[in-house]
Design a protein around this motif. Structure first.
Motif, PDB file in Angstrom:
ATOM      1  N   VAL A 272      66.594  43.660  58.765  1.00 14.48           N
ATOM      2  CA  VAL A 272      67.150  42.835  57.686  1.00 14.48           C
ATOM      3  C   VAL A 272      67.026  41.344  57.980  1.00 14.48           C
ATOM      4  O   VAL A 272      66.873  40.528  57.065  1.00 14.48           O
ATOM      5  CB  VAL A 272      68.616  43.223  57.394  1.00 14.48           C
ATOM      6  CG1 VAL A 272      68.698  44.650  56.879  1.00 14.48           C
ATOM      7  CG2 VAL A 272      69.509  43.041  58.619  1.00 14.48           C
ATOM      8  N   VAL A 273      67.095  40.960  59.257  1.00 10.96           N
ATOM      9  CA  VAL A 273      66.966  39.538  59.605  1.00 10.96           C
ATOM     10  C   VAL A 273      65.504  39.115  59.610  1.00 10.96           C
ATOM     11  O   VAL A 273      65.121  38.122  58.983  1.00 10.96           O
ATOM     12  CB  VAL A 273      67.611  39.244  60.972  1.00 10.96           C
ATOM     13  CG1 VAL A 273      67.381  37.795  61.378  1.00 10.96           C
ATOM     14  CG2 VAL A 273      69.113  39.528  60.933  1.00 10.96           C
ATOM     15  N   SER A 274      64.659  39.854  60.314  1.00  8.92           N
ATOM     16  CA  SER A 274      63.246  39.460  60.437  1.00  8.92           C
ATOM     17  C   SER A 274      62.534  39.468  59.091  1.00  8.92           C
ATOM     18  O   SER A 274      61.721  38.579  58.801  1.00  8.92           O
ATOM     19  CB  SER A 274      62.518  40.379  61.426  1.00  8.92           C
ATOM     20  OG  SER A 274      62.632  41.740  61.047  1.00  8.92           O
ATOM     21  N   LEU A 275      62.838  40.440  58.233  1.00  7.31           N
ATOM     22  CA  LEU A 275      62.188  40.500  56.919  1.00  7.31           C
ATOM     23  C   LEU A 275      62.686  39.378  56.013  1.00  7.31           C
ATOM     24  O   LEU A 275      61.907  38.751  55.298  1.00  7.31           O
ATOM     25  CB  LEU A 275      62.439  41.862  56.275  1.00  7.31           C
ATOM     26  CG  LEU A 275      61.702  42.140  54.959  1.00  7.31           C
ATOM     27  CD1 LEU A 275      60.195  42.056  55.142  1.00  7.31           C
ATOM     28  CD2 LEU A 275      62.090  43.524  54.409  1.00  7.31           C
ATOM     29  N   THR A 276      63.991  39.110  56.050  1.00  9.68           N
ATOM     30  CA  THR A 276      64.554  38.028  55.233  1.00  9.68           C
ATOM     31  C   THR A 276      63.929  36.688  55.602  1.00  9.68           C
ATOM     32  O   THR A 276      63.515  35.912  54.729  1.00  9.68           O
ATOM     33  CB  THR A 276      66.075  37.951  55.420  1.00  9.68           C
ATOM     34  OG1 THR A 276      66.672  39.174  54.983  1.00  9.68           O
ATOM     35  CG2 THR A 276      66.672  36.800  54.626  1.00  9.68           C
ATOM     36  N   GLU A 277      63.833  36.413  56.905  1.00 13.22           N
ATOM     37  CA  GLU A 277      63.310  35.123  57.343  1.00 13.22           C
ATOM     38  C   GLU A 277      61.816  35.006  57.074  1.00 13.22           C
ATOM     39  O   GLU A 277      61.310  33.914  56.776  1.00 13.22           O
ATOM     40  CB  GLU A 277      63.592  34.921  58.829  1.00 13.22           C
ATOM     41  CG  GLU A 277      65.077  34.743  59.140  1.00 13.22           C
ATOM     42  CD  GLU A 277      65.336  34.419  60.599  1.00 13.22           C
ATOM     43  OE1 GLU A 277      64.396  34.565  61.414  1.00 13.22           O
ATOM     44  OE2 GLU A 277      66.471  34.024  60.918  1.00 13.22           O
ATOM     45  N   SER A 278      61.092  36.112  57.157  1.00 16.39           N
ATOM     46  CA  SER A 278      59.642  36.065  56.959  1.00 16.39           C
ATOM     47  C   SER A 278      59.251  35.872  55.501  1.00 16.39           C
ATOM     48  O   SER A 278      58.145  35.399  55.219  1.00 16.39           O
ATOM     49  CB  SER A 278      59.002  37.354  57.494  1.00 16.39           C
ATOM     50  OG  SER A 278      59.192  37.459  58.886  1.00 16.39           O
ATOM     51  N   CYS A 279      60.141  36.229  54.589  1.00 16.16           N
ATOM     52  CA  CYS A 279      59.798  36.168  53.166  1.00 16.16           C
ATOM     53  C   CYS A 279      60.327  34.924  52.464  1.00 16.16           C
ATOM     54  O   CYS A 279      60.198  34.792  51.250  1.00 16.16           O
ATOM     55  CB  CYS A 279      60.304  37.426  52.454  1.00 16.16           C
ATOM     56  SG  CYS A 279      59.395  38.901  52.941  1.00 16.16           S
ATOM     57  N   GLY A 280      60.935  34.022  53.209  1.00 16.71           N
ATOM     58  CA  GLY A 280      61.312  32.735  52.652  1.00 16.71           C
ATOM     59  C   GLY A 280      62.480  32.775  51.685  1.00 16.71           C
ATOM     60  O   GLY A 280      63.179  33.783  51.563  1.00 16.71           O
ATOM     61  N   PRO A 281      62.708  31.662  50.970  1.00 14.62           N
ATOM     62  CA  PRO A 281      63.855  31.542  50.057  1.00 14.62           C
ATOM     63  C   PRO A 281      63.804  32.557  48.928  1.00 14.62           C
ATOM     64  O   PRO A 281      62.726  33.037  48.541  1.00 14.62           O
ATOM     65  CB  PRO A 281      63.728  30.113  49.512  1.00 14.62           C
ATOM     66  CG  PRO A 281      62.820  29.402  50.467  1.00 14.62           C
ATOM     67  CD  PRO A 281      61.899  30.438  51.009  1.00 14.62           C
ATOM     68  N   GLU A 282      64.973  32.848  48.378  1.00 15.60           N
ATOM     69  CA  GLU A 282      65.065  33.843  47.306  1.00 15.60           C
ATOM     70  C   GLU A 282      64.499  33.351  45.989  1.00 15.60           C
ATOM     71  O   GLU A 282      64.065  34.141  45.158  1.00 15.60           O
ATOM     72  CB  GLU A 282      66.533  34.236  47.092  1.00 15.60           C
ATOM     73  CG  GLU A 282      67.148  34.963  48.260  1.00 15.60           C
ATOM     74  CD  GLU A 282      68.499  35.548  47.899  1.00 15.60           C
ATOM     75  OE1 GLU A 282      68.847  35.571  46.700  1.00 15.60           O
ATOM     76  OE2 GLU A 282      69.193  35.995  48.808  1.00 15.60           O
ATOM     77  N   GLY A 283      64.546  32.071  45.766  1.00 12.38           N
ATOM     78  CA  GLY A 283      64.168  31.551  44.460  1.00 12.38           C
ATOM     79  C   GLY A 283      65.390  31.392  43.572  1.00 12.38           C
ATOM     80  O   GLY A 283      66.479  31.901  43.869  1.00 12.38           O
ATOM     81  N   THR A 284      65.212  30.729  42.479  1.00 11.29           N
ATOM     82  CA  THR A 284      66.340  30.410  41.592  1.00 11.29           C
ATOM     83  C   THR A 284      66.354  31.213  40.302  1.00 11.29           C
ATOM     84  O   THR A 284      67.341  31.217  39.579  1.00 11.29           O
ATOM     85  CB  THR A 284      66.311  28.914  41.236  1.00 11.29           C
ATOM     86  OG1 THR A 284      65.036  28.603  40.628  1.00 11.29           O
ATOM     87  CG2 THR A 284      66.496  28.059  42.490  1.00 11.29           C
ATOM     88  N   THR A 285      65.272  31.920  40.017  1.00  9.70           N
ATOM     89  CA  THR A 285      65.205  32.679  38.767  1.00  9.70           C
ATOM     90  C   THR A 285      65.141  34.176  39.047  1.00  9.70           C
ATOM     91  O   THR A 285      64.813  34.608  40.151  1.00  9.70           O
ATOM     92  CB  THR A 285      63.962  32.281  37.946  1.00  9.70           C
ATOM     93  OG1 THR A 285      62.783  32.706  38.647  1.00  9.70           O
ATOM     94  CG2 THR A 285      63.915  30.768  37.744  1.00  9.70           C
ATOM     95  N   TYR A 286      65.429  34.943  38.011  1.00 10.50           N
ATOM     96  CA  TYR A 286      65.360  36.401  38.100  1.00 10.50           C
ATOM     97  C   TYR A 286      63.954  36.841  38.493  1.00 10.50           C
ATOM     98  O   TYR A 286      63.770  37.696  39.358  1.00 10.50           O
ATOM     99  CB  TYR A 286      65.753  36.996  36.748  1.00 10.50           C
ATOM    100  CG  TYR A 286      65.507  38.482  36.617  1.00 10.50           C
ATOM    101  CD1 TYR A 286      66.462  39.404  37.036  1.00 10.50           C
ATOM    102  CD2 TYR A 286      64.313  38.962  36.072  1.00 10.50           C
ATOM    103  CE1 TYR A 286      66.229  40.773  36.921  1.00 10.50           C
ATOM    104  CE2 TYR A 286      64.076  40.323  35.947  1.00 10.50           C
ATOM    105  CZ  TYR A 286      65.037  41.229  36.373  1.00 10.50           C
ATOM    106  OH  TYR A 286      64.810  42.570  36.265  1.00 10.50           O
TER     107      TYR A 286
END
Length: 451
Positions: A272-286
């Motif tokens: 959950v940590v390594s994948l979250t950090e590797s894929c960057g920010p969530e973005g602001t839109t749906y």
């Protein structure tokens, strides 16, 4: 690979003896939907329930007891090393292991297990109790030790300080509980970080706790050892998985009476940590959030591809013997199971051993993936500590459900720590002739006194 694991004991779920719990389907308008975030209701809430990261609150319960003796790994235990075991290559034929008497030589002595993961630091202290063991103290804290490793390859100063703070709590508990023997392990974050060994030495010097950086293979073995008793009864191969902070382990097992045999396994560097950090920010839109989730899923699915091909024949064979069996142990599956039950806060006794429809887990994952960070923070059982990581866990879970498309998913709030305890207690039973010897107390006491 083939290995004989210890005999499985029947699990007694608190308040529901003698039967396995099945999760009901969530209603339309699930609490994870954007319009109803944070409005989950408990259908049944036992008295005295506690949160998932409830710090120092102990839990008293019966756990499966002594297994057959694993093989030796002299680095793994402070002062005295119980045999730790290895997963043999797939070509190695299974070897029967003799049963071990359930009562250890010092039944009132406490044993401890510490699991330092990429995201959490967890401690369990227990005493043998007949064929089982009774947990007398527990501790869990989100430390995010692996934060930033994907970018820097190092454990950060802030992450190490957070972790040391948690391990000092563990050291105090080890000393207060008069622990006879402990095994403390570190997993993916310390495996990957270039300064991992340096941090391990600092932990030993400052807390007296001797952490062993275990391999992914040993991590998988301990997870299976700790939770396989919750697997549904059935025939043919089954899959057990552990979604961690820095890696995910999948283990294909065969149920042979009460002794599961490991057929194959795979570890991938996506947690959950390594994948979250590797894929960057969530973005602001749906649309941006949905696209990021698809990217997460594709990365994990690609890393599973070779393993999926290897287990294809086993998957087909298992489907002919009955419904596919799948069991997961991780914060992701326990959190999603809590949302399925619409609990107002996490309650281990409601979740551990639960059987949930896989489709419900997929539906919850889809809803969470499209929600904003602020919306997820308001959802019961997620909160601020897990809100940014749960989406990655959902992507990994969906990739596993694609690989092993079981109709139902077993949920385990147990794993590496329980596997360690079973190994410790078994390997220091009368059958192995272990006399009393110094445990962890002296090293911990000296480190605590020097603070």
């Amino acid at each position: 690979m083939a290995e004989q694991d210890p005999p499985a004991a029947k699990v007694e779920v608190s308040g529901r003896p003698g039967r396995r719990r099945k999760g009901r389907r969530g209603k339309a308008g699930s609490p994870v939907g954007p319009k109803t975030a944070g409005t989950a209701k408990a259908k049944a809430r036992p008295k005295g329930a506690r949160g998932a990261e409830a710090g120092e609150a102990p839990r008293a319960e019966q756990q499966p007891g002594a297994p057959a003796t694993p093989k030796a790994d002299q680095r793994s235990v402070e002062k005295i090393a119980p045999p730790a075991g290895k997963i043999a290559p797939a070509s190695t034929p299974p070897t029967a292991t003799p049963a071990v008497p359930s009562a250890p030589s010092h039944p009132r002595q406490a044993y401890a297990a510490i699991d330092l993961g990429t995201n959490n630091c967890r401690l369990l202290i227990a005493r043998p109790s007949g064929e089982n063991f009774t947990v007398i103290d527990a501790f869990s804290r989100v430390v995010r030790l692996g934060e930033g490793i994907a970018q820097s390859g190092r454990l950060s100063d802030a992450a190490m300080e957070r972790t040391l703070s948690a391990l000092r709590v563990c050291a105090d508990k080890l000393m207060r509980r008069n622990v006879y023997l402990a095994r403390s392990v570190a997993t993916e974050a310390c495996r990957r970080a270039v300064n991992g060994p340096e941090f391990i030495e600092r932990v030993r010097h400052e807390t007296g706790i001797q952490l062993d950086i275990i391999s992914a293979r040993e991590e998988a073995r301990l997870a299976v050892l700790g939770c396989h008793v919750l697997l549904e009864d059935g025939f043919g191969p089954a899959m057990i998985f552990d979604i961690g902070g820095g890696s995910t382990e999948l283990v294909l097992i065969e149920s042979t009476g009460t002794v599961p045999r490991i057929l194959d396994w795979q570890s991938v560097p996506w947690g959950v940590v390594s994948l979250t950090e590797s894929c960057g920010p969530e973005g602001t839109t749906y649309e941006e959030r949905v696209e990021r989730y698809r990217h997460m899923h594709s990365l994990v699915a690609e890393s599973f591809a070779a393993f999926s091909k290897r287990v294809g024949a086993a998957r087909e064979s298992a489907s002919q013997d009955g419904p596919l069996r799948l069991l997961g142990t991780s914060g992701t599956v326990t959190t999603l199971a809590s949302l399925h039950l619409e609990l107002p806060q996490y309650d281990r006794r409601m979740v551990d051993g639960l059987i949930v429809p896989a489709e419900s887990m997929r539906d919850i994952s889809t809803r969470l993936s499209s929600m904003s960070l602020d919306e997820r923070r308001e959802v019961a059982c997620i909160g601020r500590e897990r809100a940014d990581l749960v989406v990655a866990g959902c992507a990994i879970l969906e990739a596993i459900l694609d690989l092993w498309p079981a109709g139902r998913l077993g949920v385990a709030d147990r794993g590496i720590r329980e596997g360690i305890l079973r190994s410790l207690i078994a390997s220091h039973s009368p059958a192995h002739g272990h006399s009393r010897a110094p445990g962890v107390r002296d090293a911990v006491r000296n480190a605590v006194g020097a603070r």
